[in-house]
Every structure is written in structure tokens, then in C-alpha cells.
Design a protein around this motif. Structure first.
Motif: not given
Length: 88
Positions: A20, A22-29
């Protein structure tokens, strides 16, 4: 570090893993990371669209040798090839 040294192409070896990003952001992927003896960093094709599917994801779990440039936490691979695990 001078720009010449920072932009010098380098070759790295390691194992590709999916983790994962950018965990806990809108960019998480789900990102493709290269785990090497020097650490772990995102890897993607140089010049590729960062929002498109990463073709290296198909090689997750395999070992590769890649040539390209590192910028901060991303390695931009110009070329790569699968290698046997002991050579990594």
C-alpha cells in the motif's frame, strides 16, 4: 550532490512486491516496490503515466535487474529483466 551525479543512470537488483502506497490519504493505492539490499522504494517505468496500471505489477514476487534513475523515493526504470533469485 551535483545534478550530474544525481541523474546518472544506475542499475539495481531486487525483488518486486506489492504494498500500500500513501496509506490513510486520498491517494492510497497499491504500489509496486523494489526491495533491495539498500532499502525499498517505488518503481515504475520511466516516462509512464503514474496513474495508469504499472506493468511491473505482473512480476510481483520475482527478482529483477533494472536500469534507470532514482528520484526521492521512486526509481524510474528505463529497462528491466527478470533474474534468478540467487543473483539478486
Amino acid at each position: 550532490m551535483s545534478d550530474v551525479k544525481k541523474n546518472k543512470p544506475q542499475t539495481v537488483k531486487g525483488r518486486l512486491v506489492l504494498k500500500t502506497f500513501a496509506r490513510t490519504t486520498k491517494s492510497e493505492s497499491l504500489g509496486v516496490y523494489l526491495e533491495t539490499a539498500d532499502g525499498s522504494f517505488l518503481i515504475r517505468p520511466a516516462g509512464g503515466n503514474p496513474f495508469a496500471d504499472n506493468p511491473l505489477a505482473e512480476l510481483a514476487g520475482k527478482y529483477i535487474e533494472a536500469t534507470g534513475r532514482k528520484s526521492d523515493y521512486v526509481f524510474f526504470a528505463r529497462s528491466w529483466r527478470e533474474i534468478p533469485a540467487p543473483d539478486a
